[in-house]
Design a protein around this motif. Structure first.
Motif, mmCIF file in Angstrom:
data_model
loop_
_atom_site.group_PDB
_atom_site.id
_atom_site.type_symbol
_atom_site.label_atom_id
_atom_site.label_comp_id
_atom_site.label_asym_id
_atom_site.label_seq_id
_atom_site.Cartn_x
_atom_site.Cartn_y
_atom_site.Cartn_z
ATOM 1 N N VAL A 82 -0.098 -66.033 14.557
ATOM 2 C CA VAL A 82 -1.335 -65.912 13.783
ATOM 3 C C VAL A 82 -1.475 -67.047 12.769
ATOM 4 O O VAL A 82 -2.340 -67.001 11.894
ATOM 5 C CB VAL A 82 -1.446 -64.532 13.093
ATOM 6 N N GLY A 83 -0.600 -68.065 12.891
ATOM 7 C CA GLY A 83 -0.744 -69.244 12.050
ATOM 8 C C GLY A 83 -0.332 -69.061 10.609
ATOM 9 O O GLY A 83 -0.895 -69.676 9.715
ATOM 10 N N LYS A 84 0.691 -68.207 10.375
ATOM 11 C CA LYS A 84 1.170 -67.999 9.008
ATOM 12 C C LYS A 84 2.660 -68.279 8.920
ATOM 13 O O LYS A 84 3.392 -68.099 9.895
ATOM 14 C CB LYS A 84 0.936 -66.543 8.582
ATOM 15 N N LEU A 85 3.074 -68.704 7.724
ATOM 16 C CA LEU A 85 4.502 -68.897 7.483
ATOM 17 C C LEU A 85 5.052 -67.578 6.963
ATOM 18 O O LEU A 85 5.161 -67.362 5.753
ATOM 19 C CB LEU A 85 4.734 -70.033 6.476
ATOM 20 N N ALA A 86 5.353 -66.690 7.895
ATOM 21 C CA ALA A 86 5.855 -65.365 7.529
ATOM 22 C C ALA A 86 6.786 -64.880 8.615
ATOM 23 O O ALA A 86 6.666 -65.281 9.773
ATOM 24 C CB ALA A 86 4.695 -64.386 7.350
ATOM 25 N N VAL A 87 7.719 -64.043 8.196
ATOM 26 C CA VAL A 87 8.655 -63.468 9.170
ATOM 27 C C VAL A 87 8.887 -62.002 8.831
ATOM 28 O O VAL A 87 8.939 -61.625 7.663
ATOM 29 C CB VAL A 87 10.009 -64.225 9.173
ATOM 30 N N THR A 88 8.979 -61.199 9.873
ATOM 31 C CA THR A 88 9.426 -59.820 9.709
ATOM 32 C C THR A 88 10.811 -59.734 10.323
ATOM 33 O O THR A 88 11.000 -60.121 11.485
ATOM 34 C CB THR A 88 8.477 -58.832 10.414
ATOM 35 N N LEU A 89 11.776 -59.304 9.525
ATOM 36 C CA LEU A 89 13.144 -59.171 10.010
ATOM 37 C C LEU A 89 13.478 -57.694 10.139
ATOM 38 O O LEU A 89 13.175 -56.907 9.238
ATOM 39 C CB LEU A 89 14.129 -59.862 9.052
ATOM 40 N N ILE A 90 14.062 -57.333 11.271
ATOM 41 C CA ILE A 90 14.343 -55.925 11.555
ATOM 42 C C ILE A 90 15.827 -55.755 11.899
ATOM 43 O O ILE A 90 16.370 -56.523 12.702
ATOM 44 C CB ILE A 90 13.510 -55.440 12.766
ATOM 45 N N GLU A 91 16.452 -54.753 11.302
ATOM 46 C CA GLU A 91 17.801 -54.369 11.737
ATOM 47 C C GLU A 91 17.623 -53.324 12.827
ATOM 48 O O GLU A 91 17.072 -52.246 12.580
ATOM 49 C CB GLU A 91 18.619 -53.798 10.570
ATOM 50 N N LYS A 92 18.067 -53.641 14.043
ATOM 51 C CA LYS A 92 17.740 -52.794 15.191
ATOM 52 C C LYS A 92 18.357 -51.390 15.118
ATOM 53 O O LYS A 92 17.735 -50.426 15.550
ATOM 54 C CB LYS A 92 18.149 -53.506 16.484
ATOM 55 N N ASP A 93 19.569 -51.272 14.559
ATOM 56 C CA ASP A 93 20.217 -49.957 14.487
ATOM 57 C C ASP A 93 19.434 -48.972 13.635
ATOM 58 O O ASP A 93 19.298 -47.803 13.972
ATOM 59 C CB ASP A 93 21.628 -50.103 13.887
ATOM 60 N N SER A 94 18.942 -49.447 12.508
ATOM 61 C CA SER A 94 18.279 -48.556 11.553
ATOM 62 C C SER A 94 16.757 -48.657 11.623
ATOM 63 O O SER A 94 16.061 -47.828 11.052
ATOM 64 C CB SER A 94 18.724 -48.923 10.130
ATOM 65 N N ASN A 95 16.245 -49.688 12.321
ATOM 66 C CA ASN A 95 14.814 -50.010 12.326
ATOM 67 C C ASN A 95 14.259 -50.304 10.925
ATOM 68 O O ASN A 95 13.052 -50.235 10.699
ATOM 69 C CB ASN A 95 13.975 -48.930 13.023
ATOM 70 N N CYS A 96 15.160 -50.641 9.988
ATOM 71 C CA CYS A 96 14.720 -51.074 8.664
ATOM 72 C C CYS A 96 14.172 -52.487 8.793
ATOM 73 O O CYS A 96 14.771 -53.332 9.464
ATOM 74 C CB CYS A 96 15.882 -51.097 7.669
ATOM 75 N N ILE A 151 8.299 -61.179 -1.048
ATOM 76 C CA ILE A 151 9.144 -60.257 -0.283
ATOM 77 C C ILE A 151 8.487 -58.882 -0.298
ATOM 78 O O ILE A 151 8.257 -58.311 -1.369
ATOM 79 C CB ILE A 151 10.566 -60.172 -0.892
ATOM 80 N N GLY A 152 8.160 -58.383 0.881
ATOM 81 C CA GLY A 152 7.496 -57.080 0.964
ATOM 82 C C GLY A 152 8.461 -55.929 0.751
ATOM 83 O O GLY A 152 9.661 -56.124 0.569
ATOM 84 N N GLU A 153 7.912 -54.720 0.778
ATOM 85 C CA GLU A 153 8.729 -53.511 0.677
ATOM 86 C C GLU A 153 9.461 -53.305 2.005
ATOM 87 O O GLU A 153 8.926 -53.636 3.068
ATOM 88 C CB GLU A 153 7.827 -52.284 0.445
ATOM 89 N N VAL A 154 10.643 -52.726 1.944
ATOM 90 C CA VAL A 154 11.355 -52.371 3.180
ATOM 91 C C VAL A 154 10.589 -51.225 3.840
ATOM 92 O O VAL A 154 10.142 -50.298 3.173
ATOM 93 C CB VAL A 154 12.812 -51.951 2.871
ATOM 94 N N PHE A 155 10.380 -51.360 5.151
ATOM 95 C CA PHE A 155 9.649 -50.307 5.865
ATOM 96 C C PHE A 155 10.324 -49.994 7.191
ATOM 97 O O PHE A 155 11.244 -50.689 7.623
ATOM 98 C CB PHE A 155 8.178 -50.721 6.073
ATOM 99 N N ASP A 156 9.855 -48.920 7.804
ATOM 100 C CA ASP A 156 10.420 -48.479 9.065
ATOM 101 C C ASP A 156 9.639 -49.124 10.205
ATOM 102 O O ASP A 156 8.424 -48.964 10.287
ATOM 103 C CB ASP A 156 10.301 -46.942 9.126
ATOM 104 N N TYR A 157 10.331 -49.857 11.053
ATOM 105 C CA TYR A 157 9.676 -50.536 12.164
ATOM 106 C C TYR A 157 9.876 -49.701 13.423
ATOM 107 O O TYR A 157 10.999 -49.335 13.758
ATOM 108 C CB TYR A 157 10.295 -51.926 12.352
ATOM 109 N N ALA A 158 8.783 -49.380 14.111
ATOM 110 C CA ALA A 158 8.890 -48.541 15.310
ATOM 111 C C ALA A 158 9.381 -49.387 16.487
ATOM 112 O O ALA A 158 8.617 -49.800 17.340
ATOM 113 C CB ALA A 158 7.538 -47.914 15.619
ATOM 114 N N GLY A 159 10.669 -49.665 16.476
ATOM 115 C CA GLY A 159 11.243 -50.526 17.513
ATOM 116 C C GLY A 159 11.550 -49.764 18.790
ATOM 117 O O GLY A 159 12.002 -48.624 18.761
#
Ligand SMILES: [Zn+2]
Ligand SMILES: [Zn+2]
Length: 200
Positions: A82-96, A151-159
């Protein structure tokens, strides 16, 4: 490894020294710290970067790759272009998950630098004098974190994580080793996709 050492190694991997890859390193390190997880030696973490194609600042993605260990080769990095300098990082075990994005506080200083003027004139980044490359690296690296990233809030990612399918077999037509999930059946033969004539 100290953070500055990570930065310099990332820039070496990247091929030149630029502000966007420094932002990527800072965003990646901040995401690791926020999730309280180490760099992804395996595929424990998954990153979604928002850079697109053929635009400035895409170098961000290399900084993220190096800092987080989420890499093209390990397959735990994908683009949501989407043309932005942003990243979402996810820990797969916890989906955090956490999203970290570039905050353009230094935008004017970056735009007015010798480095960016040369880039705008079409000079390749690695052909710009080292000290002019380092000027922006230092500017972005030494600035307070809050001036460079949000830095955004930690959220639950529906992985929905798929398991890795191990193993290869030679294609029965061309003989090249092909990952099992990519073999196709044509008649009685198991062949690779190019040999199969199928689209995928
Ligand atoms: Zn770059
Ligand atoms: Zn084949």
């Amino acid at each position: 490894m100290g953070d500055k050492e990570i930065l310099m190694d990332a820039l070496k991997f990247h091929g030149h020294k630029c502000w966007a890859s420094v932002v990527g390193v800072r965003a990646g390190l901040a995401a690791l710290r926020t999730l309280n997880v180490p760099r992804s030696g395996g595929t424990q973490l998954y990153a979604i970067v928002e850079i697109g194609e053929e635009h400035g600042g895409m170098c961000f993605g290399d900084g993220v790759q190096y800092a987080t260990g989420c890499t093209f080769g390990k397959g735990n990095l994908t683009k949501n272009p989407v043309g932005k300098l942003a990243v979402t990082l996810i820990e797969k075990d916890s989906n955090c998950a956490v999203r970290v994005s570039y905050k353009p506080t230094l935008r004017e200083q970056i735009a007015e630098s010798a480095f960016m003027k040369k880039r705008a004139a079409g000079v390749m980044a690695n052909e710009i004098p080292e000290e002019e490359q380092m000027e922006l690296v230092d500017l972005v690296w030494d600035a307070p974190e809050g001036d460079v990233i949000t830095i955004g809030e930690v959220f639950d990612y529906a992985g929905n994580w798929l398991p890795e399918v191990m193993g290869f077999k030679p294609c029965e037509s061309c003989g090249e080793m092909t990952a099992l999930a990519y073999l196709r059946v044509v008649g009685t033969k198991q062949v690779c996709i190019p040999c199969s004539g199928y689209e995928r």
